[in-house]
Design an enzyme around this catalytic site. Structure first.
Site, PDB file in Angstrom:
ATOM      1  N   LYS A  77       0.881  -1.425   0.078  1.00  0.00           N
ATOM      2  CA  LYS A  77       0.219  -0.103   0.041  1.00  0.00           C
ATOM      3  C   LYS A  77       1.157   1.456   0.013  1.00  0.00           C
ATOM      4  CE  LYS A  77      -4.385  -2.054   1.642  1.00  0.00           C
ATOM      5  NZ  LYS A  77      -5.388  -1.298   2.685  1.00  0.00           N
TER       6      LYS A  77
ATOM      7  N   LYS B 174      -6.346 -13.491  -8.939  1.00  0.00           N
ATOM      8  CA  LYS B 174      -7.720 -13.165  -8.186  1.00  0.00           C
ATOM      9  C   LYS B 174      -8.213 -12.571  -8.854  1.00  0.00           C
ATOM     10  CE  LYS B 174      -8.036 -12.110  -3.503  1.00  0.00           C
ATOM     11  NZ  LYS B 174      -8.071 -11.586  -2.757  1.00  0.00           N
TER      12      LYS B 174
ATOM     13  N   LYS C  17     -11.421  -6.617  -6.964  1.00  0.00           N
ATOM     14  CA  LYS C  17     -13.092  -5.399  -7.044  1.00  0.00           C
ATOM     15  C   LYS C  17     -11.947  -4.232  -7.297  1.00  0.00           C
ATOM     16  CE  LYS C  17     -13.094  -4.199  -2.985  1.00  0.00           C
ATOM     17  NZ  LYS C  17     -13.816  -4.539  -1.282  1.00  0.00           N
TER      18      LYS C  17
END
Ligand code: TRP
Length: 338
Positions: free
Chosen positions: A121, A203, A206
């Protein structure tokens, strides 16, 4: 008279949380959330919307508020039952923030620096590497430890944070005396591992920039049909589970997960039929599973009053449980409670 008191063995406790950062995918549902619903009978469960975690990256206030309502509605819509389980919104239970400070003082800089999610992140948000992003696992540890769960059902990406939570709990207990149950990550056995429809080596996510790569739980039937129609397969045109057939394997995995059929049953069902038929069947099966969830979700989103009552009830129950643990920790550390 001899009264035999029937004491059923205490159910094990489980707790998990989900961030309100957008509508989850079919992968989130089949891989994790649906298992939460099934766990409700065998465990004493708590589930929370982790809104405080979401502000480690910038959120637009209006959109953030809507996403909190949406995630809470979705938890109800998939079948989490506020009569069976504790359902609440993290920020509405002040003990989480308070405990996070106590635990921050029991978390080492070096431990936090090793967290892969922090490294990822901070690479993706290089302009906003804030203290909260770094301290995120201490807050997550407080979400968990306040409720004394035995298990924390999470996906593989959160396992490292649960391991750190165990270390923090053990450290705290060793220094101050036993306050916390040391929980175990509970990596779901029955969860499907749903892959991207466009690149089945990845994977389903979204945050994929290609919307055809994932099915959102809010997608309407036409979008679902279209996305499955475009799903990547191979040129063999035979439905079977095998090496080098990642796309077909993924579709079979999804179909099996929503219908309960085995791989063999699926192979014989589509014997001699092409991918067109197969993809259409997968799409219809997914549509059938999502329809009741979407209907309940739409109803709930129209009734903010009901949602807020459910939130309040959850927050009150969660506050009672978490306050007890927080007070115990404060007392053991030497704080003065009045
Ligand atoms: N960090 C988790 C995630 O992003 C969400 C979360 C917050 C959580 N607190 C938790 C998960 C406590 C399990 C237990 O997915």
């Amino acid at each position: 008279m001899d009264t035999a008191i029937q004491t059923a063995p205490r159910k094990k406790r489980a707790l998990s949380c989900i961030q309100p950062t957008g509508i989850p995918t079919l992968g989130n549902y089949l891989g994790a959330m649906r298992n939460w619903v099934n766990m409700q009978d065998d465990f004493e469960c708590a589930f929370a919307v982790a809104d405080l975690h979401a502000i480690t990256v910038r959120q637009d206030a209006a959109q953030f508020r809507r996403q909190i309502y949406e995630m809470f509605s979705l938890l109800l819509a998939i079948g989490l039952d506020p009569e069976k389980s504790l359902l609440f919104v993290q920020s509405q239970v002040p003990a989480h923030s308070e405990m996070a400070w106590l635990l921050a003082c029991h978390t080492q800089f070096g431990e936090l620096s090793r967290m892969t999610q922090f490294k990822d992140k901070s690479a993706n948000h290089a302009d906003n590497i804030n203290l909260g992003l770094f301290a995120y696992p201490s807050l997550m540890a407080s979400d968990i430890l306040l409720y004394q769960p035995d298990y924390v059902p999470v996906g593989a990406d959160q396992k490292q944070h649960v391991e750190l939570t165990r270390d923090i709990a053990e450290r705290f207990n060793n220094i101050h005396g036993k306050v916390f149950t040391v929980p175990e990550p509970y990596i779901m056995k029955s969860g499907a591992r749903v892959r991207s429809l466009q690149d089945p080596t990845k994977k389903m996510s979204k945050s994929d920039e290609n919307q055809n790569a994932y099915i959102s739980l809010k997608d309407d039937p036409d979008a679902i049909r279209r996305k499955f129609k475009r799903a990547v397969t191979d040129s063999e045109a035979r439905v079977y589970y095998g090496e080098g057939k990642d796309g077909v394997n993924n579709l079979m995995e999804i179909y099996s997960s929503v219908t309960g059929k085995t791989m063999e049953e699926i192979e014989s069902e589509f014997e001699g039929r092409g991918y067109g038929d197969f993809k259409a069947a997968v799409a219809e099966a997914v549509i059938d599973v999502l329809r009741p969830i979407q209907q309940r979700f739409d109803q709930l989103m129209k009734d903010k009053g009901y949602l807020e009552r459910m939130m309040k009830q959850g927050a009150e129950r969660a506050s009672a449980v978490s306050r007890r643990t927080l007070d115990k920790a404060l007392k053991k550390m030497g704080f003065v409670l009045v």
